[in-house]
Design an enzyme around this catalytic site. Structure first.
Site, PDB file in Angstrom:
ATOM      1  CB  SER A  22      -0.918   0.017   1.217  1.00 16.01           C
ATOM      2  OG  SER A  22      -1.868  -1.023   1.139  1.00 16.01           O
ATOM      3  N   GLY A  43      -3.485 -14.607   1.977  1.00 17.43           N
ATOM      4  CA  GLY A  43      -3.565 -13.742   3.144  1.00 17.43           C
ATOM      5  C   GLY A  43      -4.981 -13.515   3.619  1.00 17.43           C
ATOM      6  CB  ILE A  86     -25.378  -8.470  24.967  1.00 15.79           C
ATOM      7  CG1 ILE A  86     -26.284  -8.952  23.823  1.00 15.79           C
ATOM      8  CG2 ILE A  86     -25.456  -9.433  26.148  1.00 15.79           C
ATOM      9  CD1 ILE A  86     -25.842 -10.249  23.181  1.00 15.79           C
ATOM     10  CD  GLU A 132      -3.761  -9.744   4.457  1.00 14.00           C
ATOM     11  OE1 GLU A 132      -4.065 -10.736   3.779  1.00 14.00           O
ATOM     12  OE2 GLU A 132      -3.091  -9.803   5.500  1.00 14.00           O
TER      13      GLU A 132
END
Length: 379
Positions: free
Chosen positions: A126, A242, A337, A363
């Site tokens: 990236s 991945g 909850i 990814e």
């Protein structure tokens, strides 16, 4: 597909579960708050064989199957998603790519210490302007004969400052577009290679995310992975595998949050009975249990297909797409909850909710997974 786990797989699952509870849980809130990398815990994970699980033992790995990897990843991520992503990157993006595509010399020199846990690695794809669009690489690797001259910036790199070896994707011949991209093994400490800014993240705050800066870094020719122009195909192949790791991480976050919510619902009383006896809560837990089981089956399917040598682009994308959505849905409901207690750190579920979001982004975003799936089913 055989749904019965082998004795070895059950042992691996239990070992990972015990490690998570005894080694990761005690300081996980502190590491999240202080953005503290789990140095000692990762070292122990390496000693256990969790950082090179599927690598051939001749290269320092544990030689396990992909289902065992899913099982171990889920148990680690139940407690500490930051430790889980270190494990995922080293296994799925670094070791797997090197074992499949690197030269024998590269495997001996780099894969062996990575798979045995002596060091950890990072995967640098990236960039500031090249995330989902991986073909738009601005980092360049100019061919100088005996070496390449590497220049550019990489963003969002997990294990950014703690890695010893980095797989870096860079453009060598822009005219060839994706066919001009190469993958290189770069060592920390090389002249011109700097670790940039550490990211202050919403979740997985214990993981080490940095930018990387390359300023005229000399990369020996022998550190290129594969033939000239193989880098893009290398990156896509590695990311396919991945996705199983990140799907398993998402599965672990979801199942960890569910277990905490179930335990809380069985003890917390409202209107003179435990809240699990109220249909509003019971139905939430029923949905969570069903969705987590479905996500687990998708992870197992992708893992089995990977071990069988099949194309996992579709199954891996489905597993990541679904498991990451389940992680978000489950953690949000787990906080609900818990009520007010879910909003404070000591009950863990607020951290899990923050950790879950990234599984829909890195990814390959959920939108990218849908592109992969739609292209596969339309063939």
């Amino acid at each position: 597909m055989d749904f019965n786990l082998s004795e070895e797989q059950l042992m691996i699952q239990q070992a990972a579960r015990d490690f998570a509870q005894t080694e990761l849980l005690p300081e996980v809130i502190e590491r999240d708050r202080e953005q503290k990398f789990p140095v000692e815990q990762v070292k122990k994970m390496g000693e256990m064989g969790l950082l090179g699980m599927m690598v051939d033992p001749k290269y320092g790995g544990a030689g396990m199957d992909s289902v065992s990897y899913v099982l171990a990843m889920e148990e680690i991520a139940k407690v500490d998603a930051s430790a889980a992503v270190v494990m995922s990157v080293n296994n799925s993006l670094v070791c797997a790519g090197l074992e499949k595509f690197a030269s024998e010399e590269q495997k001996v020199k780099y894969l062996t210490p990575l798979a045995s846990g002596q060091v950890i690695g990072a995967f640098a794809l990236s960039e500031p302007e090249a995330g989902s669009d991986a073909t738009s690489q601005k980092t360049t690797a100019e061919d100088k004969g005996d070496y390449y001259l590497l220049n550019g910036i990489k963003n969002w790199i997990t294990n950014g400052s703690t890695a010893s070896y980095y797989i870096v994707i860079a453009q060598t011949d822009p005219e060839k577009k994706h066919k001009g991209i190469n993958a290189f093994i770069v060592e920390k400490g090389w002249e011109g290679f700097e670790i940039g800014t550490k990211e202050d993240k919403l979740g997985i705050r214990g993981s080490d995310t940095h930018s990387l800066i390359f300023n005229n870094v000399k990369v020996p020719k022998e550190n290129r992975i594969g033939e000239d122009g193989f880098g893009f195909n290398f990156a896509m192949a590695v990311l396919n595998g991945g996705r199983i790791g990140i799907a398993s991480q998402a599965l672990g976050i979801a199942s960890g949050a569910y277990e905490l919510a179930l335990k809380y619902a069985k003890t917390r009383k409202a209107f003179k009975t435990e809240i699990i006896n109220h249909q509003a809560i019971a139905f939430k837990l029923a949905d969570m249990a069903t969705q987590i089981t479905a996500a687990r089956m998708l992870c197992f399917k992708a893992a089995c297909e990977k071990d069988a040598g099949k194309d996992i682009s579709e199954s891996g994308a489905m597993a990541k797409l679904y498991a990451s959505q389940v992680a978000m849905d489950t953690t949000i409901e787990a906080v609900q909850i818990h009520g007010g207690y879910g909003y404070v750190k000591e009950y863990h579920v607020e951290r899990m909710m923050r950790d879950a979001k990234i599984t829909q982004i890195y990814e390959g975003t959920s939108e990218i997974q849908k592109i992969v799936i739609s292209r596969s089913i339309s063939k």
